[in-house]
Enzyme design. Sequence first.
Site, mmCIF file in Angstrom:
data_model
loop_
_atom_site.group_PDB
_atom_site.id
_atom_site.type_symbol
_atom_site.label_atom_id
_atom_site.label_comp_id
_atom_site.label_asym_id
_atom_site.label_seq_id
_atom_site.Cartn_x
_atom_site.Cartn_y
_atom_site.Cartn_z
ATOM 1 N N HIS A 43 0.990 -1.140 0.042
ATOM 2 C CA HIS A 43 0.023 0.201 -0.191
ATOM 3 C C HIS A 43 0.885 1.210 0.026
ATOM 4 O O HIS A 43 1.221 1.817 1.003
ATOM 5 C CB HIS A 43 -1.001 0.156 1.279
ATOM 6 C CG HIS A 43 -1.851 0.836 1.178
ATOM 7 N ND1 HIS A 43 -3.327 0.764 1.656
ATOM 8 C CD2 HIS A 43 -1.982 2.292 0.849
ATOM 9 C CE1 HIS A 43 -3.998 2.032 1.635
ATOM 10 N NE2 HIS A 43 -3.281 2.730 1.001
ATOM 11 N N GLU A 70 -2.545 -1.632 -3.099
ATOM 12 C CA GLU A 70 -3.610 -0.983 -2.719
ATOM 13 C C GLU A 70 -3.415 0.611 -2.441
ATOM 14 O O GLU A 70 -2.157 0.934 -2.331
ATOM 15 C CB GLU A 70 -3.895 -1.208 -1.306
ATOM 16 C CG GLU A 70 -4.106 -2.859 -1.150
ATOM 17 C CD GLU A 70 -4.373 -3.234 0.423
ATOM 18 O OE1 GLU A 70 -4.940 -4.206 0.921
ATOM 19 O OE2 GLU A 70 -4.209 -2.383 1.379
ATOM 20 N N HIS A 190 -7.873 -6.399 6.957
ATOM 21 C CA HIS A 190 -7.836 -5.187 8.291
ATOM 22 C C HIS A 190 -8.088 -6.051 9.386
ATOM 23 O O HIS A 190 -9.188 -6.402 9.806
ATOM 24 C CB HIS A 190 -8.733 -4.095 8.080
ATOM 25 C CG HIS A 190 -8.076 -2.909 8.854
ATOM 26 N ND1 HIS A 190 -7.196 -1.958 8.256
ATOM 27 C CD2 HIS A 190 -7.952 -2.573 9.954
ATOM 28 C CE1 HIS A 190 -6.889 -1.061 9.131
ATOM 29 N NE2 HIS A 190 -7.297 -1.370 10.159
#
Length: 238
Positions: A43, A70, A190
């Site tokens: 990310h 991401e 997450h």
Amino acid sequence: MTKLSININKVATLRNARGGNVPDVEQFAIDCERFGAQGITVHPRPDERHIRRSDVYELKRIVTTELNIEGNPTPAFQQLVADVCPTQVTLVPDDPAQLTSNHGWDTKKYENDLRTIVAFFHEKNIRVSIFVDADPEMVAYAAKTGADRVELYTGPYAELYETDPEAAIAQYRPAAEKAHKLGLGMNAGHDLNRKNLSAFIHAFPWTDEVSIGHAVIADALYLGIEETIKQYRHAITN
């Protein structure tokens, strides 16, 4: 079978804290795959506080499973992803100042914008996943954008699971079943960990992929990365 993608942002954070190239982010990705990871997730953020743009280009060269990038689809991010052409891009509505992602897209409000972005990545033959909260309406509008998958934000699931596992599953069932009914692929990520992962996969066996970073790296401090990946793979299959 649900695939395990390891988010290696935390490894880059450790490297950047000291400078130099210890730990070696690229070698860590190679080792994760060697030990059983079925994908590598990064990310990159504008301030490069963990994964750097240069890492992303290098990872594309060496990752042999699936590379998932991401991020918030700013013009700079879109160009990076188009250059690299990973297996998957996950669109996340995070602000540059956020410590970590903490909410999904309002896919109803941003349907037209997301449809344009999805079409752009599809032109590059990149699979597109949209990060959403566990709301069946948000899942339904994600499907309207043409996205291939949604990624359910599992932060609230992990928090509630600590005190009421059944309620945690029930809270996610409408959104998960909506994705399944629409024929939309489903990822999750997450705060998933060794304690709560099996229950989620058991409840929603059509989950295509889980992306886990912080918990994996924390567990690896005690268990080592090889044993950690082995245990997460076991949690998925059992």
